[in-house]
Design a protein around this motif. Structure first.
Motif, short mmCIF file in Angstrom:
data_model
loop_
_atom_site.label_atom_id
_atom_site.label_comp_id
_atom_site.label_asym_id
_atom_site.label_seq_id
_atom_site.Cartn_x
_atom_site.Cartn_y
_atom_site.Cartn_z
N PHE A 1 -80.54 29.18 19.46
CA PHE A 1 -80.31 29.81 20.75
C PHE A 1 -80.75 31.28 20.74
CE2 PHE A 1 -77.85 32.12 23.90
CZ PHE A 1 -78.20 31.42 25.04
N ASN A 2 -80.28 32.03 19.76
CA ASN A 2 -80.60 33.46 19.71
C ASN A 2 -82.08 33.72 19.45
OD1 ASN A 2 -78.00 34.34 20.33
ND2 ASN A 2 -77.37 34.28 18.19
N GLY A 3 -82.70 32.89 18.63
CA GLY A 3 -84.14 33.05 18.39
C GLY A 3 -84.95 32.81 19.65
N GLY A 4 -84.60 31.77 20.39
CA GLY A 4 -85.29 31.48 21.64
C GLY A 4 -85.05 32.55 22.68
N LYS A 5 -83.81 33.00 22.76
CA LYS A 5 -83.45 34.05 23.71
C LYS A 5 -84.26 35.32 23.44
CE LYS A 5 -79.46 36.93 24.23
NZ LYS A 5 -78.03 37.07 24.02
N LYS A 6 -84.35 35.70 22.18
CA LYS A 6 -85.10 36.91 21.80
C LYS A 6 -86.58 36.78 22.18
CE LYS A 6 -86.11 39.78 17.78
NZ LYS A 6 -85.93 39.96 16.33
N LEU A 7 -87.16 35.61 21.91
CA LEU A 7 -88.57 35.38 22.25
C LEU A 7 -88.78 35.41 23.76
CD1 LEU A 7 -91.48 34.71 21.47
CD2 LEU A 7 -90.80 32.30 21.32
N LEU A 8 -87.90 34.78 24.51
CA LEU A 8 -88.04 34.76 25.98
C LEU A 8 -87.89 36.16 26.55
CD1 LEU A 8 -88.45 33.21 28.59
CD2 LEU A 8 -86.00 32.69 28.60
N GLU A 9 -86.89 36.89 26.09
CA GLU A 9 -86.68 38.25 26.61
C GLU A 9 -87.87 39.15 26.29
OE1 GLU A 9 -84.45 39.34 28.77
OE2 GLU A 9 -83.57 37.33 28.80
N LYS A 10 -88.49 38.95 25.13
CA LYS A 10 -89.68 39.73 24.77
C LYS A 10 -90.83 39.44 25.73
CE LYS A 10 -93.02 40.43 21.07
NZ LYS A 10 -93.52 39.95 19.78
N GLN A 11 -91.02 38.15 26.04
CA GLN A 11 -92.10 37.78 26.96
C GLN A 11 -91.86 38.37 28.35
OE1 GLN A 11 -94.90 36.43 25.74
NE2 GLN A 11 -93.74 36.59 23.84
N ILE A 12 -90.61 38.33 28.80
CA ILE A 12 -90.30 38.88 30.13
C ILE A 12 -90.42 40.40 30.13
CG2 ILE A 12 -88.48 39.14 31.87
CD1 ILE A 12 -87.63 36.24 31.14
N ALA A 13 -90.00 41.05 29.06
CA ALA A 13 -90.14 42.51 28.98
C ALA A 13 -91.60 42.93 29.06
CB ALA A 13 -89.51 43.03 27.69
N ASN A 14 -92.48 42.13 28.46
CA ASN A 14 -93.92 42.43 28.48
C ASN A 14 -94.61 41.95 29.75
OD1 ASN A 14 -93.78 43.60 25.93
ND2 ASN A 14 -94.28 41.70 24.88
N ASN A 15 -93.97 41.04 30.49
CA ASN A 15 -94.55 40.46 31.71
C ASN A 15 -93.47 40.31 32.77
OD1 ASN A 15 -97.30 39.47 30.47
ND2 ASN A 15 -95.71 38.81 29.06
N GLU B 1 -93.26 32.43 36.46
CA GLU B 1 -92.88 31.26 35.64
C GLU B 1 -91.92 31.65 34.52
OE1 GLU B 1 -94.98 27.15 34.12
OE2 GLU B 1 -96.24 28.84 34.73
N LEU B 2 -92.13 32.80 33.92
CA LEU B 2 -91.19 33.26 32.89
C LEU B 2 -89.81 33.50 33.49
CD1 LEU B 2 -93.40 35.75 30.83
CD2 LEU B 2 -92.56 33.50 30.10
N ARG B 3 -89.78 34.08 34.68
CA ARG B 3 -88.50 34.34 35.33
C ARG B 3 -87.83 33.03 35.73
NH1 ARG B 3 -88.61 39.90 37.18
NH2 ARG B 3 -86.54 39.52 38.06
#
Length: 173
Positions: free
Chosen positions: A89-103, A108-110
């Motif tokens: 869960f935390n690994g996926g959350k970190k990756l998703l938040e990184k993608q949203i922070a950059n985009n 679709e990310l949102r």
């Protein structure tokens, strides 16, 4: 009859490599399939593992990495080990938040984050962007140029009952 120019071992290895590469290409990432099966990953362990592995190997774009993050989080549902659950869960959350922070303006990310935060148990403390993402997706979905993706997102959200009728009208414009 012997053919001195053919080394049987080398020929066998070549055939094996060709077969493996054909198999690997058949396993390649199809983002439309990932989108279509997004909501099934939580319930279907085999499907989740398939997409999780494929996305881990092949995700390149921010959206692909967003789905990789989602399926990474979904893997938490398919393990009984509490430490692994939190790690997924935390690994996926970190990756998703990184993608949203950059985009931050990627619809679709949102959408991915909205769906996860809307359904994740409250005790995980990952629901602070639900209203923000809900409004963002509602106000921007019509701007997507890919009609197929837009339809997949709209139909998912319509079925999820996150939006009232008035909001669905805006979402579906």
């Amino acid at each position: 009859m012997k053919y001195p120019w053919i080394d049987v071992k080398r020929a066998s290895v070549c055939v094996f490599v060709i077969l493996i590469s054909v198999y690997v290409q058949a396993q390649s990432l199809n983002l439309n399939d990932v989108r279509r099966d997004f909501n099934k990953g939580v319930k279907n362990e085999d499907l989740c593992e398939k997409y999780h592995k494929t996305l881990e190997k092949e995700a390149d774009t921010p959206v692909e990495k967003g789905y990789e993050a989602a399926f990474h989080m979904f893997m938490a549902k398919h393990t009984s080990n509490p430490i692994k659950k939190m790690s997924y869960f935390n690994g996926g959350k970190k990756l998703l938040e990184k993608q949203i922070a950059n985009n931050p303006n990627n619809i679709e990310l949102r959408f991915i984050r909205l769906c996860i935060q809307y359904y994740v148990p409250g005790y995980l403390g990952y629901s602070s962007n639900v209203e923000e993402d809900k409004m963002f997706v509602m106000n921007n979905l019509y701007k997507m140029s890919d009609e197929n993706t837009k339809d997949i997102i709209y139909n998912y959200l319509k079925g999820a009952k996150m939006y009232n009728e008035e909001e669905l009208a805006l979402l579906g414009r």
